[in-house]
Design an enzyme around this catalytic site. Structure first.
Site, PDB file in Angstrom:
ATOM      1  N   HIS A 274       0.858  -1.187   0.000  1.00 32.09           N
ATOM      2  CA  HIS A 274       0.000   0.000   0.000  1.00 32.09           C
ATOM      3  C   HIS A 274       0.896   1.240   0.000  1.00 32.09           C
ATOM      4  CE1 HIS A 274      -2.678   3.113   1.500  1.00 32.09           C
ATOM      5  NE2 HIS A 274      -3.658   2.384   1.022  1.00 32.09           N
TER       6      HIS A 274
ATOM      7  N   ASP B 264     -11.106   1.252  -1.298  1.00 29.41           N
ATOM      8  CA  ASP B 264     -10.199   2.175  -0.614  1.00 29.41           C
ATOM      9  C   ASP B 264     -10.949   2.936   0.488  1.00 29.41           C
ATOM     10  OD1 ASP B 264      -7.785   3.260   0.043  1.00 29.41           O
ATOM     11  OD2 ASP B 264      -7.376   4.114  -1.911  1.00 29.41           O
TER      12      ASP B 264
HETATM   13  C1  1WB Z   1      -5.116   6.613   0.598  1.00 27.17           C
HETATM   14  C2  1WB Z   1      -5.603   7.901   0.499  1.00 27.17           C
HETATM   15  C3  1WB Z   1      -4.501   6.207   1.743  1.00 27.17           C
HETATM   16  C4  1WB Z   1      -5.458   8.775   1.548  1.00 27.17           C
HETATM   17  C5  1WB Z   1      -4.354   7.036   2.797  1.00 27.17           C
HETATM   18  O1  1WB Z   1      -3.720   6.531   3.879  1.00 27.17           O
HETATM   19  C6  1WB Z   1      -4.822   8.354   2.711  1.00 27.17           C
HETATM   20  C7  1WB Z   1      -5.225   5.722  -0.539  1.00 27.17           C
HETATM   21  C8  1WB Z   1      -3.383   7.333   4.924  1.00 27.17           C
HETATM   22  O2  1WB Z   1      -5.628   6.165  -1.628  1.00 27.17           O
HETATM   23  O3  1WB Z   1      -4.914   4.532  -0.428  1.00 27.17           O
HETATM   24  C9  1WB Z   1      -5.971  10.135   1.427  1.00 27.17           C
HETATM   25  O4  1WB Z   1      -5.701  10.946   2.307  1.00 27.17           O
HETATM   26  O5  1WB Z   1      -6.670  10.400   0.431  1.00 27.17           O
HETATM   27 MN    MN Z   2      -5.727   2.811   0.448  1.00 26.46          MN
END
Ligand code: 1WB
Ligand code: MN
Length: 334
Positions: free
Chosen positions: A172, A296
């Site tokens: 990720h 997501d």
């Molecule tokens: C994701 C997007 C992951 C955000 C995140 O983890 C934050 C993702 C902290 O797209 O996987 C975000 O802030 O949009």
């Molecule tokens: Mn994500």
């Protein structure tokens, strides 16, 4: 069709507390902006934090949208901004909670186990425990750890354990390494808009070019966000690997071409990338058993992610694979 969403984030209060402490520290990590916004005192993104912690609300949203299952993962940056001991403790705790949530709702939740790459040997033990004692379904890691990429031999115990337990590793995103602040520090570019994909795609091609998949031929890697751009690049990567990188001695010769590793060792998901053209291209390029659906949650809304897949002009047998069958097989979901 069974709808199994494969990149669905959660957190637990002890990790939230740990990240709150990180938010007050002096780390130069490019993740600090996001950490402050979600985990700082009076965070502007309190709603995201609530959604990560609230499993009842999550189930309601799943029900409202006909989502059968979330494959849960501790949200980015996971335990990777902590020191080795705290990271390992919080990974164990998170995995224990994950196993409890799954036991309470075995048809609704599956889970990817966390581990702390800060101590690769301890991480390997936790990977073993997560599979054999907790019955978790795969692994998640969020990009680099303390600015280190995993194509170094010291991280091999992690890949050995993942291969031995047949646990796919979902890489990720998180923000790129601190030394990339000059390139990604402006316009919010360190986040999901661009930097996340560059971090993970760079990391994945490093693993391929390093020869990791000759050493661990059965290793299974999952990338979100429609493969973080790599499927679109495969032809050029192959061409330049053969004609530039290997020829110049800059990369070791490998048994297979980069795209052959990508098609053998990688699966991708649709998380946050709801483009039917990109979906069709990815299925054509990688095969109908290599693309899995994801929402997501809670970073992307559920309803459009379901509508995207419902509306996708795919043969029903292919759609059933993308929507859930491939995930069930890859992640050992009954
Ligand atoms: C994701 C997007 C992951 C955000 C995140 O983890 C934050 C993702 C902290 O797209 O996987 C975000 O802030 O949009
Ligand atoms: Mn994500």
């Amino acid at each position: 069709m069974r709808k199994i969403a494969t990149e669905e984030a959660f957190s637990i209060q002890p990790v939230v507390d740990g990240l709150n402490a990180v938010s007050k520290g002096d780390s130069h990590s490019l993740d600090m902006r996001l950490v402050k916004m979600i985990y700082g005192d009076n965070p502007p993104r309190r709603a995201t934090l609530d959604a990560l912690l609230d499993f009842d609300r999550r189930l309601e949203i799943m029900d409202e949208n006909g989502v059968d299952m979330h494959v849960l993962s501790l949200t980015a940056p996971g335990v990777q901004m902590f020191d080795a001991a705290q990271g390992a403790d919080l990974a164990r705790l998170s995995n224990d909670v994950l196993a409890e949530k799954i036991a309470a709702h075995p048809t609704r939740f599956a889970g990817l186990a966390s581990f702390a790459p800060q101590d690769p040997k301890a991480a390997a033990r936790e990977i073993e425990r997560a599979r054999t004692e907790l019955g978790l379904h795969g692994l998640v890691v969020n990009g680099h750890t303390h600015d280190e990429w995993y194509d170094q031999e010291k991280f091999f115990p992690i890949f050995e354990a993942a291969e031995a337990t047949d646990m796919a590793i979902y890489i990720h995103p998180r923000a790129p390494r601190a030394d990339l602040a000059g390139a990604f520090g402006d316009y919010g570019m360190e986040t999901a808009i661009w930097g996340y994909g560059v971090e993970v795609s760079t990391h994945a091609v490093r693993l391929i070019f390093s020869g990791l998949f000759d050493r661990f031929p059965k290793l299974k890697i999952v990338l979100g966000h429609m493969g973080e751009g790599i499927p679109f690049w495969l032809w050029r990567i192959d061409y330049m690997h053969k004609n530039s990188a290997v020829k110049s001695g800059a990369a070791p010769a490998t048994q297979l071409t980069p795209s052959e590793y990508f098609k053998r060792n990688f699966w991708i998901t649709t998380s946050g990338q709801e483009n039917p053209l990109a979906l069709q291209y990815s299925i054509d390029m990688l095969g109908e058993d290599r693309v899995m659906w994801a929402i997501d949650y809670p970073y992307q809304p559920t309803e459009p992610a379901v509508r995207f897949m419902d509306d996708a002009p795919l043969d029903p047998a292919v759609k059933a694979k993308v929507y859930g069958e491939t995930a069930a097989e890859l992640f050992h979901i009954a």
